[in-house]
Design a protein around this motif. Sequence first.
Motif, mmCIF file in Angstrom:
data_model
loop_
_atom_site.group_PDB
_atom_site.id
_atom_site.type_symbol
_atom_site.label_atom_id
_atom_site.label_comp_id
_atom_site.label_asym_id
_atom_site.label_seq_id
_atom_site.Cartn_x
_atom_site.Cartn_y
_atom_site.Cartn_z
ATOM 1 N N PRO A 125 0.820 -1.226 0.000
ATOM 2 C CA PRO A 125 0.000 0.000 0.000
ATOM 3 C C PRO A 125 0.845 1.263 0.000
ATOM 4 C CG PRO A 125 -0.100 -1.098 2.143
ATOM 5 C CD PRO A 125 0.594 -2.038 1.203
ATOM 6 N N GLY A 126 2.030 1.221 0.614
ATOM 7 C CA GLY A 126 2.898 2.388 0.612
ATOM 8 C C GLY A 126 3.373 2.724 -0.783
ATOM 9 N N ALA A 127 3.747 1.702 -1.549
ATOM 10 C CA ALA A 127 4.207 1.928 -2.921
ATOM 11 C C ALA A 127 3.064 2.433 -3.790
ATOM 12 C CB ALA A 127 4.781 0.641 -3.496
ATOM 13 N N VAL A 128 1.877 1.861 -3.608
ATOM 14 C CA VAL A 128 0.714 2.303 -4.390
ATOM 15 C C VAL A 128 0.372 3.746 -4.057
ATOM 16 C CG1 VAL A 128 -1.742 1.925 -4.793
ATOM 17 C CG2 VAL A 128 -0.196 -0.036 -4.636
ATOM 18 N N ARG A 129 0.401 4.080 -2.773
ATOM 19 C CA ARG A 129 0.083 5.438 -2.353
ATOM 20 C C ARG A 129 1.118 6.428 -2.892
ATOM 21 N NH1 ARG A 129 -0.072 4.385 2.439
ATOM 22 N NH2 ARG A 129 2.026 5.006 3.077
ATOM 23 N N GLN A 130 2.394 6.076 -2.774
ATOM 24 C CA GLN A 130 3.448 6.979 -3.232
ATOM 25 C C GLN A 130 3.397 7.161 -4.746
ATOM 26 O OE1 GLN A 130 7.405 5.826 -2.087
ATOM 27 N NE2 GLN A 130 8.267 7.826 -2.569
ATOM 28 N N GLY A 131 3.147 6.076 -5.469
ATOM 29 C CA GLY A 131 3.030 6.197 -6.926
ATOM 30 C C GLY A 131 1.879 7.101 -7.322
ATOM 31 N N GLY A 132 0.746 6.968 -6.630
ATOM 32 C CA GLY A 132 -0.397 7.829 -6.915
ATOM 33 C C GLY A 132 -0.098 9.281 -6.606
ATOM 34 N N GLU A 133 0.609 9.522 -5.498
ATOM 35 C CA GLU A 133 0.970 10.897 -5.135
ATOM 36 C C GLU A 133 1.918 11.504 -6.166
ATOM 37 O OE1 GLU A 133 2.575 10.480 -1.251
ATOM 38 O OE2 GLU A 133 0.608 10.321 -0.262
ATOM 39 N N THR A 134 2.863 10.698 -6.657
ATOM 40 C CA THR A 134 3.774 11.175 -7.690
ATOM 41 C C THR A 134 3.008 11.586 -8.942
ATOM 42 O OG1 THR A 134 5.601 9.811 -6.876
ATOM 43 C CG2 THR A 134 5.727 10.531 -9.167
ATOM 44 N N LEU A 135 2.036 10.765 -9.331
ATOM 45 C CA LEU A 135 1.248 11.081 -10.522
ATOM 46 C C LEU A 135 0.413 12.333 -10.320
ATOM 47 C CD1 LEU A 135 0.167 7.491 -11.574
ATOM 48 C CD2 LEU A 135 1.606 9.051 -12.885
ATOM 49 N N ARG A 136 -0.244 12.459 -9.183
ATOM 50 C CA ARG A 136 -1.087 13.635 -8.956
ATOM 51 C C ARG A 136 -0.261 14.917 -8.951
ATOM 52 N NH1 ARG A 136 -3.459 9.821 -5.554
ATOM 53 N NH2 ARG A 136 -2.366 10.597 -3.702
ATOM 54 N N ARG A 137 0.923 14.845 -8.369
ATOM 55 C CA ARG A 137 1.787 16.029 -8.351
ATOM 56 C C ARG A 137 2.260 16.366 -9.767
ATOM 57 N NH1 ARG A 137 6.770 17.228 -4.138
ATOM 58 N NH2 ARG A 137 7.375 19.243 -5.021
ATOM 59 N N ALA A 138 2.603 15.345 -10.540
ATOM 60 C CA ALA A 138 3.025 15.585 -11.925
ATOM 61 C C ALA A 138 1.870 16.138 -12.753
ATOM 62 C CB ALA A 138 3.549 14.288 -12.538
ATOM 63 N N TYR A 139 0.663 15.613 -12.542
ATOM 64 C CA TYR A 139 -0.493 16.144 -13.266
ATOM 65 C C TYR A 139 -0.649 17.644 -13.003
ATOM 66 C CZ TYR A 139 -2.253 11.287 -13.864
ATOM 67 O OH TYR A 139 -2.413 9.963 -14.192
ATOM 68 N N ALA A 140 -0.572 18.022 -11.729
ATOM 69 C CA ALA A 140 -0.761 19.435 -11.369
ATOM 70 C C ALA A 140 0.322 20.304 -11.996
ATOM 71 C CB ALA A 140 -0.766 19.588 -9.852
ATOM 72 N N TRP A 141 1.555 19.825 -11.982
ATOM 73 C CA TRP A 141 2.652 20.605 -12.581
ATOM 74 C C TRP A 141 2.430 20.773 -14.077
ATOM 75 C CZ3 TRP A 141 6.285 20.400 -16.372
ATOM 76 C CH2 TRP A 141 7.323 21.329 -16.299
ATOM 77 N N LEU A 142 2.074 19.691 -14.751
ATOM 78 C CA LEU A 142 1.869 19.757 -16.193
ATOM 79 C C LEU A 142 0.682 20.647 -16.537
ATOM 80 C CD1 LEU A 142 2.587 16.027 -17.027
ATOM 81 C CD2 LEU A 142 3.757 17.980 -18.081
ATOM 82 N N GLU A 143 -0.381 20.582 -15.758
ATOM 83 C CA GLU A 143 -1.528 21.452 -16.011
ATOM 84 C C GLU A 143 -1.109 22.917 -15.922
ATOM 85 O OE1 GLU A 143 -5.476 22.486 -16.919
ATOM 86 O OE2 GLU A 143 -4.439 20.546 -17.056
ATOM 87 N N GLY A 144 -0.318 23.240 -14.912
ATOM 88 C CA GLY A 144 0.168 24.607 -14.788
ATOM 89 C C GLY A 144 1.075 25.006 -15.930
ATOM 90 N N TRP A 145 1.947 24.094 -16.351
ATOM 91 C CA TRP A 145 2.858 24.405 -17.466
ATOM 92 C C TRP A 145 2.065 24.639 -18.746
ATOM 93 C CZ3 TRP A 145 4.423 23.066 -22.287
ATOM 94 C CH2 TRP A 145 5.674 23.544 -22.706
ATOM 95 N N LEU A 146 1.071 23.789 -18.993
ATOM 96 C CA LEU A 146 0.270 23.927 -20.211
ATOM 97 C C LEU A 146 -0.544 25.218 -20.208
ATOM 98 C CD1 LEU A 146 -0.955 20.237 -20.516
ATOM 99 C CD2 LEU A 146 0.603 21.398 -22.096
ATOM 100 N N ALA A 147 -0.883 25.715 -19.029
ATOM 101 C CA ALA A 147 -1.623 26.976 -18.950
ATOM 102 C C ALA A 147 -0.768 28.164 -19.367
ATOM 103 C CB ALA A 147 -2.141 27.184 -17.528
#
Length: 217
Positions: A125-147
């Motif tokens: 569960p720790g690996a799954v949680r950390q992987g999900g957090e990495t993706l959500r943070r990357a999504y937010a960064w990319l959304e901001g960059w694309l804006a």
Amino acid sequence: MMPILYGHLFSSYTWKALIPLHANGTPYEFREVGPDHPEHAAFVERAHPTGKFPVLVDGGTTVIEATAIVEHLAQHHPGRAPLIPADPAAAVTTRMLDRVFDNYLMGGVQQVVYAYLADSANPDPGAVRQGGETLRRAYAWLEGWLARNALPKHVSLVTCAAAPSLFYADWVERIPADCPRLLELRRELLALPPVARCVEDARPFRDLFPLGAPDRD
């Protein structure tokens, strides 16, 4: 002699090498790495320091790592798709985004996928949680960059990295509604003929996805 690409049609990094070949209409031979072709796996084991694919053989040159393969194709098999922008500043941006998609989107995907491969019934569960957090943070960064910025013209190195990573990342951690630019980019990329070809060619292998492939895309 045409280039030879070793890989697997369900592999995101194999897609990354296939997209520029398809986009520029470059003739090539594909050699599947899998249990039905042990000789191909043996070659990859010799060619790559950790036995990973894709591997490109182009005449007397062997190129490992998907980004390097795209760079090689840009230099030696150019075509209508501008894989690397001619402008040096734009090329820097292209390479930066390539690293973001590979390291943070595919990195997050791989962390979750490896947890399921290790124990499909009880993934860490720790690996799954950390992987999900990495993706959500990357999504937010990319959304901001694309804006604030425009992507290089398709098909570029960014396309080659973004298309497979967004395809599989959304299977692991859905891109949220508050990232509309990233959702639109995913839809746009999957509609490109070179990418759509990869999606269709990989469809027979969807049962290999350790989380269970969603009934979409």
